[in-house]
Design a protein around this motif. Structure first.
Motif, PDB file in Angstrom:
ATOM      1  N   ASP A 188       0.804  -1.219   0.000  1.00  0.00           N
ATOM      2  CA  ASP A 188       0.000   0.000   0.000  1.00  0.00           C
ATOM      3  C   ASP A 188       0.838   1.270   0.000  1.00  0.00           C
ATOM      4  O   ASP A 188       0.296   2.350   0.162  1.00  0.00           O
ATOM      5  CB  ASP A 188      -0.929  -0.002   1.222  1.00  0.00           C
ATOM      6  CG  ASP A 188      -1.981   1.086   1.164  1.00  0.00           C
ATOM      7  OD1 ASP A 188      -2.561   1.283   0.076  1.00  0.00           O
ATOM      8  OD2 ASP A 188      -2.215   1.746   2.183  1.00  0.00           O
ATOM      9  N   GLU A 212       5.932   6.924  -5.463  1.00  0.00           N
ATOM     10  CA  GLU A 212       6.403   8.313  -5.497  1.00  0.00           C
ATOM     11  C   GLU A 212       6.600   8.846  -4.087  1.00  0.00           C
ATOM     12  O   GLU A 212       7.597   9.514  -3.798  1.00  0.00           O
ATOM     13  CB  GLU A 212       5.405   9.191  -6.244  1.00  0.00           C
ATOM     14  CG  GLU A 212       5.823  10.663  -6.280  1.00  0.00           C
ATOM     15  CD  GLU A 212       4.803  11.560  -6.935  1.00  0.00           C
ATOM     16  OE1 GLU A 212       4.497  12.629  -6.379  1.00  0.00           O
ATOM     17  OE2 GLU A 212       4.302  11.170  -7.998  1.00  0.00           O
ATOM     18  N   ASP A 228       2.831   4.172  -1.664  1.00  0.00           N
ATOM     19  CA  ASP A 228       2.929   4.849  -2.951  1.00  0.00           C
ATOM     20  C   ASP A 228       4.398   4.984  -3.352  1.00  0.00           C
ATOM     21  O   ASP A 228       5.202   5.549  -2.607  1.00  0.00           O
ATOM     22  CB  ASP A 228       2.291   6.238  -2.832  1.00  0.00           C
ATOM     23  CG  ASP A 228       2.411   7.044  -4.101  1.00  0.00           C
ATOM     24  OD1 ASP A 228       2.664   6.430  -5.158  1.00  0.00           O
ATOM     25  OD2 ASP A 228       2.249   8.266  -4.045  1.00  0.00           O
TER      26      ASP A 228
END
Length: 962
Positions: free
Chosen positions: A718, A722, A720
């Motif tokens: 989960d 980035e 991200d």
């Protein structure tokens, strides 16, 4: 199998299921999956393998035939998609392939469809094995069951009704009617929830097939239309077309077990031809058995045949209509010749007569060679050059009644009722240019459009929108066209656009402009968009309207926000004064700027004293940042990572947490390795200390030697990517801030120590000055009084006493100077070393020979101490060499050097020479070079004793601070 032997929905029978070949490198998962699949009485036989090599060997074995292949995604040094490609290349991909993995998501499911796999089932759920078994039944049932051969099928419909539907489709006169009757027939024959015909969009800029397709004919109303527009249904369309196979799928296996928006549980996708797919759906699981699939295939095949016939008939009609209307509709001059036997003028159109000035009768009488072809040129015989149906294009010169003119010639030959007719089309070059200017507007549209596109007329009304724009606005295209643009934007925004259009028109080198704004989508969410606008002009340059292309830049704006807040946070980090403050700022930045609201910072402590033998267990992994922590015996010191700051959500979730001891799980592993480590599921980590932790995915980013930054999530995979990249940047900035804080703390400690040292030196100097010098002064005075009362023989002893007192006074003076020279500098100023050297020379002995080579630098220092430096060096040279010594002072690249022509100091004694008490002269005090060293060190410089060119002593001073 007879009709009454057909299995119930949801079961395929033993003959239909198996054997299944299952590939999974994980032995535990492999064993559990095989047991789960074989638990049912009607379950297939499952053969499990651990490697891709074993899988290939099994598929290549001609003695074995597998009904289906099930595989994990991550495989040794490859993945399931690459494996599938290699199997297809080797001709081993003869059985359907299902992806069964715990590392999947919606993107992976879509990629599985695109790659041509027959199914995707998420692993790790309580119902994963049931979903897998259901997926296998659906796939194998579609391959094993056949169309019913009796007059009555399971849907209560006779074979005659199926034939009627086929005959109705075959008699259709338009493609639209064919599509409509096809989906109605499927719904009527199978009683499905909805059916759609997907047709490829005419959009050459689109790269993915799924984005090229749209349902053009749908049954079931708006809800069904929405269901068919879901990525899962579109992906199944793409799979069916790419693999040219029928797909029978339960969509929930592609969405992690979650139902689609329309609760679709069964989908059949059948390719019709190269650009269309027939798809029917049902909310019931396993709704389509083999006979149902065969009915859909039959309808699809009939549609393909009918559409092909209609297209052929349409082409023939269009060709006839085109030829019939050619003379009346086209602006170009057209000449029709009969080349069957010689050359005969069949007809000319009105444009030909107007442009060339010759009619049919004149051309027939005089011939085209004499009237049209200039001297030195030849007539173009298209039929002789390229035969039938091919087009010849050339730039030619032809004669008209107004004189010769340049034309673009296009000609083709065709056979009509046994005669060879040649069509020669002449386009005047100037006319062609005029037409190109007319088409400039359309070229502008093509050049500008990239995503959603619209065209406004000069009054601001919507003239054109593309499908993407209509989808973005959430309204049908025909309802948008004709609306005034202020239905979608404000009057102020419209005025801004027209201002930009005027500026573009006034500019010679500017063709478009960009506006950024915020809009609200139909679902209520706010989006940042970039509107690229350009004017649409007519041939005379007059404004007809404007064209715009919209791109959603919400993700880019979010990225910019993160970068901006990260930048602002970095400034706060660099202004922080201590490690605790840096840690708190870091958790705040991660939560607010990077949306990583479950984070913490642990700092390394070399000694952590524990006072309890009880074990403390937190709710996190260690790996959740906080491992099971077992303290040692009372007052035993250990090293470890101590919590310095936690985000609010982390505090709310975990409360007070203990430290991470040395070797204490996956967080310590990352700290010790000095590399960031990301876990998609911490429960699978080999060194996790608390498998019951609610944390699932977690990243550990070391802060150099200072500690570790931990980011967590309660969901698997989960984090991200980035945000993790920016978290690494944040950690690097925090590490730099912690380095700075450590240096400042060390400097502060050194400063305090120097202050204490100065105080001690000051006290020492005071003691020497008062407690020693006063008795010496008293003794010297008494010595003078005694001199009057002693004889000549006693005066000799008084001289010795006087020498001893002078010697002691000199030592006291040197000690005071040494103490003062070693004191920390509190104030400095620019000092001219040339002037200081001159003052020291006069003070020691103006007759001493001092040679200066080059100007000495101006430095930042204490003038009185630097004068004492030169005085001690000069005095030391005179005392150790003699009055005839020559001292040379030279400027160097990093400071200055002082050398003499004396005997020098042996190399093994030079370090000791800088300590007090060292002297090679009988009368020396041993303080001279020690004072020089103290002055240099007090300035933060460096000193080195070397051998001069003449063999004497060379003192090199570097004024560059480290």
């Amino acid at each position: 199998m007879e009709d009454d032997e057909m299995p119930e929905s949801g079961s395929c029978g033993d003959a239909a299921l198996g054997p299944v070949l299952y590939l999974d490198p994980d032995a535990t998962d492999r064993t559990q999956t095989v047991r789960a699949l074989e638990a049912d009485e009607d379950a297939p036989t499952v053969e499990a393998v651990a490697t891709t090599t074993a899988l290939r060997d099994a598929l290549a074995d001609e003695a074995s035939e597998y009904a289906c292949v099930v595989t994990e995604y991550h495989l040794e040094e490859t993945d399931a998609f690459s494996l599938y490609d290699s199997l297809r290349a080797a001709g081993l991909a003869t059985a359907p392939v299902v992806l069964y993995t715990a590392d999947g998501d919606e993107t992976l499911a879509s990629d599985a469809i695109t790659a041509g796999l027959s199914g995707y089932v998420p692993k790790g759920r309580t119902d994963s094995s049931d979903l897998l078994a259901e997926q296998l039944r659906a796939i194998l049932r579609a391959d094993n069951e056949a169309l019913p051969t009796t007059h009555t099928d399971d849907f209560g419909l006779g074979l005659e009704e199926t034939r009627d539907a086929v005959r109705a489709l075959e008699s259709c006169s338009s493609i639209e009617e064919t599509y409509r009757l096809a989906i109605d027939a499927v719904d009527r024959l199978l009683e499905t929830d909805a059916t759609a015909m997907f047709v490829e969009r005419d959009d050459p800029d689109t790269s993915r097939i799924s984005a090229d397709f749209a349902p053009v004919s749908v049954t079931g109303g708006d809800d069904a239309t929405a269901a068919f527009r879901e990525p899962t249904c579109e992906g199944l369309v793409e799979q069916a077309l790419r693999t040219d196979t029928t797909g029978v799928i339960d969509p929930t296996t592609y969405s992690g077990g979650e139902p689609t928006a329309a609760d679709v549980r069964s989908v059949v996708s059948v390719p019709v031809n190269a650009d269309s797919v027939l798809q029917t759906i049902s909310t019931a699981p396993n709704a389509f058995d083999g006979r149902a699939v065969s009915i859909v295939k039959l309808v699809a095949a009939t549609v393909a045949s009918t559409v092909s016939r209609i297209q052929s008939e349409r082409e023939r009609r269009n060709e006839r209509d085109r030829f019939a209307a050619l003379f009346e509709s086209v602006p170009d001059a057209v000449l029709v010749l009969d080349r069957t036997d010689g050359v005969r003028v069949v007809a000319v159109n009105p444009s030909f007569e107007e442009l060339f000035g010759y009619g049919h009768e004149t051309l027939t009488e005089y011939g085209i060679d004499e009237l049209l072809v200039p001297a030195g040129s030849e007539e173009i015989d298209v039929y002789e050059s390229v035969g039938l149906e091919s087009v010849v294009t050339a730039e030619v010169e032809r004669c008209t009644t107004d004189g010769p003119r340049d034309f673009l010639f296009r000609g083709f030959a065709t056979e009509i009722d046994g005669e060879i007719h040649e069509y020669a089309i002449y386009t005047d070059t100037s006319e062609q240019k005029r037409r190109e200017r007319k088409l400039e507007r359309y070229r502008t549209l093509v050049e500008t459009v990239s995503d959603s596109m619209y065209v406004l007329d000069s009054t601001g009304h919507v003239e054109i929108v593309n499908e993407a724009m209509a989808d973005y606005l959430g309204e049908p295209r025909d309802e948008i066209v004709g609306e005034h643009v202020t239905e979608f934007i404000t009057e102020a925004e419209l005025a801004e656009r027209w201002t930009l259009i005027e500026e573009i028109q006034a500019s010679d080198d500017r063709r478009s402009a960009t506006i950024e704004t915020t809009v609200e989508s139909p679902n209520g969410s706010t989006h940042h968009i970039e509107d690229n606008i350009a004017p649409v002009l007519d041939d005379e340059g007059q404004l007809l309207g404007s064209v715009g292309a919209i791109r959603d830049i919400t993700a880019r704006k979010e990225h910019e926000r993160r970068i901006r807040q990260l930048h602002d946070g970095t400034r706060r980090l660099m202004a922080a004064t201590g490690s605790s403050e840096i840690a708190r700022i870091m958790t705040t930045i991660a939560s607010e700027a990077l949306d990583l609201d479950l984070n913490s910072v642990f700092l390394y402590e070399p000694e952590i004293t524990t006072r309890s033998a009880a074990a403390s267990r937190s709710g996190r992994s260690d790996g959740g940042s906080t491992p099971d922590t077992e303290t040692a015996s009372v007052d035993e010191a250990n090293d470890g990572l101590v919590p310095a700051a936690m985000s609010d959500r982390a505090v709310e979730l975990f409360g007070n947490i203990g430290y991470i001891e040395s070797g204490g799980g996956i967080a310590w592993d990352a700290y010790e390795a000095g590399e960031a480590i990301v876990h998609g599921d911490v429960r699978r980590a080999a060194n996790v200390r608390n498998p019951e932790t609610p944390v699932r995915s977690e990243a550990h980013v070391p802060l150099g030697e200072h500690g570790i930054f931990i980011v967590s999530s309660l969901a698997v995979n989960d984090l991200d990517p980035e945000a993790l990249t920016l978290a690494r940047i944040l950690a690097a900035n925090a590490e730099a801030a912690l380095d700075r804080a450590a240096r400042e703390s060390e400097l502060a400690d050194r400063s305090r120590e120097l202050e204490r040292q100065n105080d001690r030196l000051e006290a020492f100097a005071s003691t020497v000055s008062h407690d020693l010098r006063n008795p010496l002064t008293l003794a010297a005075g008494q010595l003078e009084n005694v001199a009057e009362h002693v004889d000549e023989d006693g005066k000799r002893h008084l001289e010795e006493i006087g020498w001893a007192l002078d010697r002691m006074d000199e030592l006291v003076e040197n000690v005071l100077e040494l103490a003062r020279s070693g004191q920390r500098l509190t104030e400095t100023a620019a000092v001219d070393l040339d002037a200081v050297l001159d003052q020291a020379h006069r003070a020691v002995d103006p007759t001493l020979e001092v040679v200066q080579e080059g100007s000495l630098p101006t430095v930042d220092g204490d003038e009185s101490r630097l004068r004492a430096l030169f005085e001690n060096v000069l005095r030391n040279a005179r005392e150790h060499v003699g009055d005839d010594v020559t001292v040379t002072v030279t400027a160097t690249g990093d400071g200055f050097a002082i050398e003499d022509d004396g005997p020098g100091i042996p190399a093994d004694e030079r370090d000791a020479a800088l300590e007090w008490g060292y002297s090679t002269a009988a009368e020396g005090t041993g303080f001279g070079l020690a004072i020089v060293s103290e002055v240099v060190e007090a300035h933060g410089w460096s000193i080195a004793l070397e051998e001069s060119a003449s063999g004497g002593l060379r003192i090199a001073v570097s004024v560059e601070t480290p």
